[in-house]
Write a protein that holds these residues in place. Structure first.
Motif, PDB file in Angstrom:
ATOM      1  N   UNK A 111     -68.155 -38.871 -10.477  1.00  0.00           N
ATOM      2  CA  UNK A 111     -66.965 -38.865 -11.330  1.00  0.00           C
ATOM      3  C   UNK A 111     -65.746 -38.891 -10.422  1.00  0.00           C
ATOM      4  N   UNK A 112     -64.944 -39.924 -10.526  1.00  0.00           N
ATOM      5  CA  UNK A 112     -63.813 -40.066  -9.610  1.00  0.00           C
ATOM      6  C   UNK A 112     -62.655 -40.765 -10.302  1.00  0.00           C
ATOM      7  N   UNK A 113     -61.495 -40.679  -9.664  1.00  0.00           N
ATOM      8  CA  UNK A 113     -60.291 -41.270 -10.221  1.00  0.00           C
ATOM      9  C   UNK A 113     -59.180 -40.251 -10.236  1.00  0.00           C
ATOM     10  N   UNK A 114     -58.269 -40.396 -11.165  1.00  0.00           N
ATOM     11  CA  UNK A 114     -57.073 -39.565 -11.209  1.00  0.00           C
ATOM     12  C   UNK A 114     -57.277 -38.346 -12.102  1.00  0.00           C
ATOM     13  N   UNK A 115     -56.776 -37.208 -11.669  1.00  0.00           N
ATOM     14  CA  UNK A 115     -56.900 -35.973 -12.449  1.00  0.00           C
ATOM     15  C   UNK A 115     -56.069 -36.076 -13.732  1.00  0.00           C
ATOM     16  N   UNK A 116     -56.629 -35.676 -14.872  1.00  0.00           N
ATOM     17  CA  UNK A 116     -55.845 -35.699 -16.110  1.00  0.00           C
ATOM     18  C   UNK A 116     -54.610 -34.798 -16.011  1.00  0.00           C
ATOM     19  N   UNK A 117     -53.506 -35.249 -16.592  1.00  0.00           N
ATOM     20  CA  UNK A 117     -52.303 -34.428 -16.675  1.00  0.00           C
ATOM     21  C   UNK A 117     -52.330 -33.534 -17.907  1.00  0.00           C
ATOM     22  N   UNK A 118     -52.976 -34.004 -18.952  1.00  0.00           N
ATOM     23  CA  UNK A 118     -52.972 -33.297 -20.236  1.00  0.00           C
ATOM     24  C   UNK A 118     -54.394 -33.238 -20.791  1.00  0.00           C
ATOM     25  N   UNK A 119     -54.563 -32.451 -21.838  1.00  0.00           N
ATOM     26  CA  UNK A 119     -55.832 -32.328 -22.560  1.00  0.00           C
ATOM     27  C   UNK A 119     -56.984 -31.894 -21.641  1.00  0.00           C
ATOM     28  N   UNK A 120     -56.721 -30.914 -20.814  1.00  0.00           N
ATOM     29  CA  UNK A 120     -57.755 -30.443 -19.887  1.00  0.00           C
ATOM     30  C   UNK A 120     -58.986 -29.901 -20.613  1.00  0.00           C
ATOM     31  N   UNK A 121     -58.775 -29.143 -21.658  1.00  0.00           N
ATOM     32  CA  UNK A 121     -59.925 -28.580 -22.375  1.00  0.00           C
ATOM     33  C   UNK A 121     -60.775 -29.688 -22.994  1.00  0.00           C
ATOM     34  N   UNK A 122     -60.116 -30.696 -23.525  1.00  0.00           N
ATOM     35  CA  UNK A 122     -60.842 -31.823 -24.113  1.00  0.00           C
ATOM     36  C   UNK A 122     -61.596 -32.593 -23.032  1.00  0.00           C
ATOM     37  N   UNK A 123     -60.958 -32.745 -21.869  1.00  0.00           N
ATOM     38  CA  UNK A 123     -61.609 -33.409 -20.736  1.00  0.00           C
ATOM     39  C   UNK A 123     -62.828 -32.607 -20.267  1.00  0.00           C
ATOM     40  N   UNK A 179     -54.603 -18.553  -7.895  1.00  0.00           N
ATOM     41  CA  UNK A 179     -54.146 -19.861  -7.417  1.00  0.00           C
ATOM     42  C   UNK A 179     -53.876 -20.778  -8.609  1.00  0.00           C
ATOM     43  N   UNK A 180     -53.063 -21.825  -8.423  1.00  0.00           N
ATOM     44  CA  UNK A 180     -52.847 -22.792  -9.506  1.00  0.00           C
ATOM     45  C   UNK A 180     -54.162 -23.451  -9.919  1.00  0.00           C
ATOM     46  N   UNK A 181     -54.303 -23.677 -11.193  1.00  0.00           N
ATOM     47  CA  UNK A 181     -55.530 -24.267 -11.715  1.00  0.00           C
ATOM     48  C   UNK A 181     -55.582 -25.767 -11.454  1.00  0.00           C
ATOM     49  N   UNK A 182     -56.785 -26.312 -11.555  1.00  0.00           N
ATOM     50  CA  UNK A 182     -56.997 -27.756 -11.493  1.00  0.00           C
ATOM     51  C   UNK A 182     -57.989 -28.127 -12.577  1.00  0.00           C
ATOM     52  N   UNK A 183     -58.002 -29.393 -12.941  1.00  0.00           N
ATOM     53  CA  UNK A 183     -58.966 -29.850 -13.947  1.00  0.00           C
ATOM     54  C   UNK A 183     -60.395 -29.651 -13.456  1.00  0.00           C
ATOM     55  N   UNK A 184     -60.615 -29.868 -12.154  1.00  0.00           N
ATOM     56  CA  UNK A 184     -61.960 -29.703 -11.589  1.00  0.00           C
ATOM     57  C   UNK A 184     -62.413 -28.248 -11.679  1.00  0.00           C
TER      58      UNK A 184
END
Length: 313
Positions: A111-123, A179-184
Protein backbone atom coordinates in the motif's frame (compact mmCIF):
# COMPACT_ATOMS: atom_id res chain seq x y z
CA UNK A 1 -19.05 7.33 9.02
CA UNK A 2 -19.83 6.86 5.35
CA UNK A 3 -19.30 3.45 3.75
CA UNK A 4 -15.52 2.80 3.51
CA UNK A 5 -16.15 0.57 0.51
CA UNK A 6 -16.95 3.66 -1.56
CA UNK A 7 -13.47 5.21 -1.40
CA UNK A 8 -11.63 2.43 -3.21
CA UNK A 9 -12.12 0.10 -6.16
CA UNK A 10 -10.75 -3.44 -6.45
CA UNK A 11 -9.60 -5.01 -9.72
CA UNK A 12 -11.51 -8.29 -9.47
CA UNK A 13 -9.29 -10.09 -11.98
CA UNK A 14 -6.19 -9.35 -9.90
CA UNK A 15 -8.13 -10.25 -6.75
CA UNK A 16 -8.98 -13.66 -8.23
CA UNK A 17 -5.31 -14.25 -9.09
CA UNK A 18 -4.32 -13.32 -5.55
CA UNK A 19 -6.88 -15.67 -4.09
CA UNK A 20 -5.53 -18.52 -6.21
CA UNK A 21 -1.98 -17.67 -5.14
CA UNK A 22 -3.01 -17.75 -1.48
CA UNK A 23 -4.62 -21.15 -1.92
CA UNK A 24 -1.43 -22.47 -3.51
CA UNK A 25 0.56 -21.15 -0.54
CA UNK A 26 -1.21 -23.43 1.95
CA UNK A 27 -4.12 -21.04 2.29
CA UNK A 28 -1.99 -18.33 3.89
CA UNK A 29 -2.95 -14.79 2.91
CA UNK A 30 -0.41 -12.15 1.89
CA UNK A 31 1.40 -9.85 4.30
CA UNK A 32 0.55 -6.18 3.77
CA UNK A 33 3.35 -3.60 3.79
CA UNK A 34 2.19 0.02 3.89
CA UNK A 35 4.30 3.09 3.14
CA UNK A 36 2.37 6.30 2.53
CA UNK A 37 4.13 9.63 2.07
CA UNK A 38 3.19 12.84 3.82
CA UNK A 39 4.28 12.07 7.38
CA UNK A 40 7.84 11.83 8.71
CA UNK A 41 10.12 9.67 6.54
CA UNK A 42 13.66 10.72 7.40
CA UNK A 43 16.25 9.66 4.85
CA UNK A 44 13.44 8.53 2.55
CA UNK A 45 13.55 5.18 4.36
CA UNK A 46 10.07 4.14 3.32
CA UNK A 47 10.03 5.79 -0.10
CA UNK A 48 13.35 4.32 -1.24
CA UNK A 49 12.21 0.90 -0.01
CA UNK A 50 8.95 1.23 -1.94
CA UNK A 51 10.75 2.26 -5.14
CA UNK A 52 13.14 -0.68 -4.73
CA UNK A 53 10.32 -3.21 -4.32
CA UNK A 54 8.37 -1.95 -7.31
CA UNK A 55 11.40 -1.68 -9.59
CA UNK A 56 12.87 -5.03 -8.56
CA UNK A 57 9.77 -7.21 -8.54
CA UNK A 58 7.16 -5.32 -10.51
CA UNK A 59 3.56 -5.12 -9.35
CA UNK A 60 -0.08 -5.57 -10.25
CA UNK A 61 -2.68 -3.00 -9.21
CA UNK A 62 -5.17 -4.60 -6.82
CA UNK A 63 -7.03 -1.59 -5.45
CA UNK A 64 -7.14 2.14 -6.17
CA UNK A 65 -8.32 4.74 -3.66
CA UNK A 66 -10.37 7.74 -4.76
CA UNK A 67 -7.89 10.47 -3.83
CA UNK A 68 -10.40 13.20 -4.72
CA UNK A 69 -12.23 12.22 -1.55
CA UNK A 70 -9.10 12.01 0.60
CA UNK A 71 -6.72 14.78 -0.46
CA UNK A 72 -6.77 18.52 0.28
CA UNK A 73 -5.17 19.81 -2.91
CA UNK A 74 -4.72 23.33 -1.55
CA UNK A 75 -2.62 22.13 1.39
CA UNK A 76 -0.09 20.39 -0.86
CA UNK A 77 -0.65 21.20 -4.48
CA UNK A 78 0.39 18.60 -7.07
CA UNK A 79 2.95 19.76 -9.62
CA UNK A 80 2.15 20.58 -13.24
CA UNK A 81 4.46 21.37 -16.14
CA UNK A 82 3.84 24.38 -18.34
CA UNK A 83 5.64 24.03 -21.67
CA UNK A 84 5.87 27.33 -23.58
CA UNK A 85 2.17 27.73 -24.39
CA UNK A 86 0.44 24.70 -22.91
CA UNK A 87 0.03 22.56 -19.79
CA UNK A 88 1.87 19.39 -20.76
CA UNK A 89 1.65 17.17 -17.67
CA UNK A 90 0.14 16.75 -14.21
CA UNK A 91 1.65 14.74 -11.34
CA UNK A 92 -1.59 13.04 -10.39
CA UNK A 93 -1.54 11.96 -6.74
CA UNK A 94 -2.38 8.35 -6.03
CA UNK A 95 -3.01 5.99 -3.15
CA UNK A 96 -3.00 2.37 -4.28
CA UNK A 97 -2.65 -1.23 -3.19
CA UNK A 98 -0.41 -3.44 -5.34
CA UNK A 99 0.33 -7.16 -5.41
CA UNK A 100 4.06 -7.88 -5.45
CA UNK A 101 5.89 -11.23 -5.55
CA UNK A 102 9.17 -11.57 -3.67
CA UNK A 103 12.33 -13.33 -4.87
CA UNK A 104 10.82 -16.70 -3.92
CA UNK A 105 7.56 -16.02 -5.72
CA UNK A 106 5.51 -15.36 -2.57
CA UNK A 107 2.87 -12.68 -2.94
CA UNK A 108 2.56 -9.72 -0.59
CA UNK A 109 0.61 -6.47 -0.71
CA UNK A 110 2.15 -3.01 -0.94
CA UNK A 111 0.00 0.00 0.00
CA UNK A 112 1.71 3.18 -1.14
CA UNK A 113 1.09 6.70 -2.33
CA UNK A 114 0.04 9.90 -0.62
CA UNK A 115 -1.26 10.03 2.95
CA UNK A 116 -4.94 11.05 3.16
CA UNK A 117 -5.56 14.58 4.45
CA UNK A 118 -9.13 13.87 5.51
CA UNK A 119 -11.45 10.98 6.42
CA UNK A 120 -8.79 9.06 8.34
CA UNK A 121 -11.29 6.86 10.14
CA UNK A 122 -12.96 5.95 6.85
CA UNK A 123 -9.55 5.23 5.32
CA UNK A 124 -8.54 3.02 8.28
CA UNK A 125 -11.83 1.15 7.99
CA UNK A 126 -11.21 0.65 4.26
CA UNK A 127 -7.77 -0.83 4.96
CA UNK A 128 -9.38 -3.13 7.52
CA UNK A 129 -11.88 -4.28 4.87
CA UNK A 130 -9.03 -5.13 2.52
CA UNK A 131 -7.12 -6.93 5.29
CA UNK A 132 -10.16 -9.05 6.05
CA UNK A 133 -11.11 -9.72 2.43
CA UNK A 134 -7.65 -10.99 1.51
CA UNK A 135 -6.94 -12.79 4.81
CA UNK A 136 -3.89 -10.65 5.61
CA UNK A 137 -2.14 -12.21 8.65
CA UNK A 138 0.15 -9.25 9.37
CA UNK A 139 0.26 -5.58 8.39
CA UNK A 140 3.59 -3.74 8.61
CA UNK A 141 4.42 -0.06 8.23
CA UNK A 142 7.90 1.44 7.76
CA UNK A 143 9.28 4.98 7.89
CA UNK A 144 12.34 6.92 9.02
CA UNK A 145 12.55 9.28 11.99
CA UNK A 146 15.40 11.75 12.71
CA UNK A 147 17.49 10.91 15.77
CA UNK A 148 20.64 12.21 17.45
CA UNK A 149 22.86 9.40 16.21
CA UNK A 150 25.93 9.31 13.92
CA UNK A 151 26.05 7.68 10.49
CA UNK A 152 29.22 5.85 11.58
CA UNK A 153 27.33 3.49 13.88
CA UNK A 154 24.81 0.71 13.11
CA UNK A 155 21.28 1.96 12.55
CA UNK A 156 18.65 1.07 15.10
CA UNK A 157 14.87 1.32 14.96
CA UNK A 158 11.80 1.59 17.12
CA UNK A 159 9.52 -1.42 16.70
CA UNK A 160 5.85 -1.10 17.63
CA UNK A 161 2.93 -3.48 17.35
CA UNK A 162 -0.63 -4.23 18.32
CA UNK A 163 0.57 -7.12 20.55
CA UNK A 164 3.66 -7.12 22.75
CA UNK A 165 4.55 -10.60 21.52
CA UNK A 166 5.16 -9.27 18.01
CA UNK A 167 8.05 -7.07 19.19
CA UNK A 168 9.31 -9.14 22.11
CA UNK A 169 12.73 -9.57 20.47
CA UNK A 170 13.26 -5.84 19.91
CA UNK A 171 14.78 -3.28 22.26
CA UNK A 172 12.43 -0.49 23.35
CA UNK A 173 14.07 2.89 22.75
CA UNK A 174 11.22 5.06 24.03
CA UNK A 175 9.03 5.36 27.07
CA UNK A 176 5.63 7.04 26.93
CA UNK A 177 5.56 10.03 24.59
CA UNK A 178 2.88 12.09 22.88
CA UNK A 179 3.45 12.70 19.17
CA UNK A 180 1.40 14.01 16.21
CA UNK A 181 -0.75 11.31 14.68
CA UNK A 182 -0.46 9.88 11.18
CA UNK A 183 -2.85 7.90 9.03
CA UNK A 184 -0.47 4.93 9.19
CA UNK A 185 -0.42 5.00 13.00
CA UNK A 186 -4.21 5.16 13.11
CA UNK A 187 -4.45 2.18 10.76
CA UNK A 188 -2.22 0.15 13.10
CA UNK A 189 -4.24 1.20 16.16
CA UNK A 190 -7.60 0.40 14.59
CA UNK A 191 -6.42 -2.94 13.20
CA UNK A 192 -5.26 -3.95 16.67
CA UNK A 193 -8.55 -2.90 18.22
CA UNK A 194 -10.37 -5.10 15.71
CA UNK A 195 -8.20 -8.15 16.49
CA UNK A 196 -5.74 -8.00 13.59
CA UNK A 197 -1.96 -8.20 13.96
CA UNK A 198 -0.10 -5.09 12.85
CA UNK A 199 3.33 -3.66 13.53
CA UNK A 200 5.81 -1.11 12.27
CA UNK A 201 9.47 -0.18 12.14
CA UNK A 202 10.58 3.45 12.55
CA UNK A 203 14.21 3.59 11.46
CA UNK A 204 16.47 5.96 13.38
CA UNK A 205 18.16 8.20 10.80
CA UNK A 206 20.97 10.66 11.72
CA UNK A 207 19.21 14.01 12.04
CA UNK A 208 21.70 15.71 9.73
CA UNK A 209 20.72 13.30 6.94
CA UNK A 210 16.96 13.50 7.51
CA UNK A 211 16.31 15.49 4.33
CA UNK A 212 18.60 13.41 2.14
CA UNK A 213 18.11 10.03 0.53
CA UNK A 214 19.80 7.53 2.85
CA UNK A 215 19.49 4.00 1.38
CA UNK A 216 21.04 2.39 4.46
CA UNK A 217 17.83 3.26 6.33
CA UNK A 218 15.80 1.41 3.70
CA UNK A 219 18.09 -1.60 3.99
CA UNK A 220 17.55 -1.67 7.75
CA UNK A 221 13.78 -1.37 7.28
CA UNK A 222 13.52 -4.14 4.69
CA UNK A 223 15.76 -6.45 6.71
CA UNK A 224 13.43 -5.99 9.66
CA UNK A 225 10.47 -6.83 7.41
CA UNK A 226 12.26 -9.94 6.13
CA UNK A 227 12.88 -11.17 9.68
CA UNK A 228 9.27 -10.54 10.67
CA UNK A 229 7.71 -12.18 7.60
CA UNK A 230 10.18 -14.54 5.92
CA UNK A 231 9.86 -12.60 2.66
CA UNK A 232 12.93 -12.35 0.39
CA UNK A 233 13.19 -8.74 -0.70
CA UNK A 234 16.57 -8.64 -2.49
CA UNK A 235 17.98 -6.12 -0.03
CA UNK A 236 21.49 -6.57 -1.47
CA UNK A 237 20.43 -4.54 -4.50
CA UNK A 238 20.44 -1.45 -2.27
CA UNK A 239 24.00 -1.99 -1.04
CA UNK A 240 25.64 -0.17 -3.94
CA UNK A 241 23.54 3.03 -3.65
CA UNK A 242 24.04 2.86 0.13
CA UNK A 243 27.81 2.64 -0.31
CA UNK A 244 27.76 5.55 -2.78
CA UNK A 245 25.73 7.66 -0.35
CA UNK A 246 28.10 6.82 2.49
CA UNK A 247 31.13 7.78 0.42
CA UNK A 248 29.58 11.16 -0.37
CA UNK A 249 28.71 11.71 3.30
CA UNK A 250 32.27 10.93 4.35
CA UNK A 251 33.61 13.30 1.72
CA UNK A 252 31.40 16.10 3.03
CA UNK A 253 32.27 15.38 6.67
CA UNK A 254 35.99 15.42 5.93
CA UNK A 255 35.60 18.77 4.21
CA UNK A 256 33.80 20.45 7.11
CA UNK A 257 35.23 20.81 10.60
CA UNK A 258 31.80 21.87 11.89
CA UNK A 259 30.03 18.76 10.59
CA UNK A 260 32.94 16.59 11.75
CA UNK A 261 32.61 18.00 15.27
CA UNK A 262 28.92 17.14 15.36
CA UNK A 263 29.57 13.59 14.16
CA UNK A 264 32.27 13.03 16.79
CA UNK A 265 30.03 14.35 19.54
CA UNK A 266 27.23 12.05 18.41
CA UNK A 267 29.64 9.10 18.34
CA UNK A 268 30.63 9.78 21.93
CA UNK A 269 27.00 9.94 23.02
CA UNK A 270 26.07 6.82 21.08
CA UNK A 271 28.99 4.80 22.47
CA UNK A 272 28.25 5.92 26.02
CA UNK A 273 24.62 4.99 25.57
CA UNK A 274 25.30 1.53 24.20
CA UNK A 275 27.83 0.89 26.97
CA UNK A 276 25.13 1.54 29.54
CA UNK A 277 26.63 4.79 30.83
CA UNK A 278 24.33 7.25 29.08
CA UNK A 279 20.89 8.53 29.90
CA UNK A 280 17.87 6.30 29.44
CA UNK A 281 17.14 7.10 25.80
CA UNK A 282 18.46 9.02 22.81
CA UNK A 283 15.64 11.54 22.88
CA UNK A 284 16.76 12.94 26.23
CA UNK A 285 18.54 16.26 26.71
CA UNK A 286 21.11 16.87 23.98
CA UNK A 287 22.26 20.28 25.18
CA UNK A 288 25.92 19.24 25.11
CA UNK A 289 25.74 18.35 21.42
CA UNK A 290 25.82 20.98 18.67
CA UNK A 291 22.49 21.41 16.95
CA UNK A 292 21.84 21.51 13.21
CA UNK A 293 21.49 25.29 13.44
CA UNK A 294 24.97 25.55 14.95
CA UNK A 295 26.48 23.87 11.95
CA UNK A 296 25.54 27.00 9.99
CA UNK A 297 26.16 27.63 6.34
CA UNK A 298 28.48 24.65 5.94
CA UNK A 299 25.74 22.27 7.01
CA UNK A 300 23.22 23.90 4.69
CA UNK A 301 25.66 23.35 1.83
CA UNK A 302 25.98 19.71 2.85
CA UNK A 303 22.23 19.13 2.56
CA UNK A 304 21.94 21.12 -0.65
CA UNK A 305 24.61 19.05 -2.35
CA UNK A 306 22.58 15.90 -1.83
CA UNK A 307 20.66 17.34 -4.77
CA UNK A 308 17.29 17.29 -6.50
CA UNK A 309 14.17 15.75 -5.00
CA UNK A 310 16.15 14.06 -2.23
CA UNK A 311 16.83 17.36 -0.52
CA UNK A 312 13.12 18.03 -0.30
CA UNK A 313 12.04 14.83 1.33
Amino acid sequence: MRDPNLIYEVDEDVAAELQQSSEEQAGVGPVLLHVVSGFVDAGGAGQVATDHLRETFGSRRLATFDVDQLIDYRSRRPMMVFDSTTWSSYAEPELVLDVVSDAAGRSFLLLHGIEPDVQWERYAAAVRQLVERFDVPLTIGINGIPMGIPHTRPLSFTAHATRAELVADHVSWLGTVQVPASAASLVELRLGQSGHDAMGFAIHVPHYLAQSSYPQASITALQAVERATGLELDVKALERPAADALAEIERQVEGSSEVGAVVRALEQQYDAFTDGRARSNLLSDTSEIPTADEIGAEFERFLAQQGGDDSAR
